[in-house]
Design an enzyme around this catalytic site. Structure first.
Site, PDB file in Angstrom:
ATOM      1  N   CYS A  74     -31.423 -15.799  32.308  1.00 25.43           N
ATOM      2  CA  CYS A  74     -30.290 -14.972  31.907  1.00 25.43           C
ATOM      3  C   CYS A  74     -30.707 -13.519  32.067  1.00 25.43           C
ATOM      4  O   CYS A  74     -31.713 -13.096  31.490  1.00 25.43           O
ATOM      5  CB  CYS A  74     -29.931 -15.268  30.448  1.00 25.43           C
ATOM      6  SG  CYS A  74     -28.661 -14.202  29.726  1.00 25.43           S
ATOM      7  N   CYS A 185     -26.592 -11.750  37.519  1.00 19.74           N
ATOM      8  CA  CYS A 185     -26.236 -12.624  36.407  1.00 19.74           C
ATOM      9  C   CYS A 185     -26.328 -14.036  36.944  1.00 19.74           C
ATOM     10  O   CYS A 185     -25.817 -14.312  38.044  1.00 19.74           O
ATOM     11  CB  CYS A 185     -24.814 -12.324  35.910  1.00 19.74           C
ATOM     12  SG  CYS A 185     -24.195 -13.520  34.693  1.00 19.74           S
TER      13      CYS A 185
END
Length: 273
Positions: A74, A185
């Protein structure tokens, strides 16, 4: 440390599965334990301190399962929590930002690099700093794309709505004449065909998560902790703080595993803060 122990992966939701997919392909003998914090996503708009708290809760959950390495799959959590996790944990901790930055510089021909990510990652300047530290002559154009994660988490990433949202979001970035674009992302690779279509064939897309698995492989070898058995010792395990059936629907399609199973767990008490 037993070499047969699992590698832990953690993300705010299903996006980290883009990293897991590459790990399953590149490191087939390694066991994967994954947790996605879907109950509290998106992480992007949250304060960095809160993201750190959530990251430590996920890390503690995985550490209790005796993982041998932690991958922060992440970007928002990498930007907010990587240094603190490395300081606190007794195992190797790998983030996704440094590998993505290196790959972008290597791929770029004109040193004009775009970065798309969550608000939190863009606000941290983590990619900009990582790229400019390695090459101060580079031009970095950053843009937050807050609508992208919800498209993926709602399993709408192949829809006509997604196509329109991606086109509208990237309209201004396309005018910046970047030759390389970092998907900053881990949710964004699921939108890769739509992003590539908007940016055009002349722009190289960098999947920071996939690049991270190269680092994972190198660290396993360097520390001599790769699984040296011919097969996995333990089955893979997947956990979500959200709805397991929703997580499974996306994972089965993305990972190509029709029998994929995830378990629901609860972490902390700040789901709606």
């Amino acid at each position: 440390m037993a070499n047969e122990h699992a590698i832990g992966f953690m993300d705010s939701g299903v996006g980290g599965l883009t990293v897991v997919k590459q790990a399953l392909k590149q490191l087939p003998r390694e066991t994967v334990y994954f947790i996605g914090d879907q109950a509290r996503l998106p992480y992007g708009p949250r304060p960095a301190e809160q993201v750190r708290t959530f990251s430590f809760q996920m890390a503690d959950f995985l550490m209790a399962k005796q993982i041998k390495m932690l991958v922060i799959a992440c970007n928002t959590a990498t930007a907010a929590a990587l240094p603190a996790l490395r300081q606190q944990l007794s195992i190797p901790v790998i983030g996704v930002i440094a590998p993505g930055s290196r790959a972008a510089l290597k791929a770029s021909h004109r040193n004009r690099i775009g970065v798309i990510a969550t608000e939190g990652t863009i606000r941290s300047n983590a990619y900009r700093d990582a790229i400019l530290t390695k090459d101060p002559t580079a031009t970095v154009v950053s843009q937050a794309c807050p609508k992208f994660v919800p498209l993926v988490e709602s399993n709408e990433y192949q829809s006509t709505v997604a196509k329109r949202v991606v086109a509208e979001t990237l309209k201004q970035l396309k005018k910046q004449d970047v030759d390389t674009l970092v998907l900053g992302c881990t949710h964004y690779p699921l939108l890769r065909p739509l992003i590539q279509n908007v940016m055009g064939p002349g722009v190289t897309l960098i999947d920071s998560g996939a690049e991270t698995v190269n680092d994972v492989s190198a660290v396993l070898d360097y520390l001599d902790i790769a699984n040296d058995r011919s097969t996995k010792r333990y089955p893979d395990e997947y956990y979500t703080t959200g709805a397991a059936d929703q997580f499974e629907a996306i994972a089965r399609n993305w990972l190509g595993q029709p029998d994929f199973h995830a378990q629901h767990i609860d972490l902390g008490s700040e789901a709606n803060d």
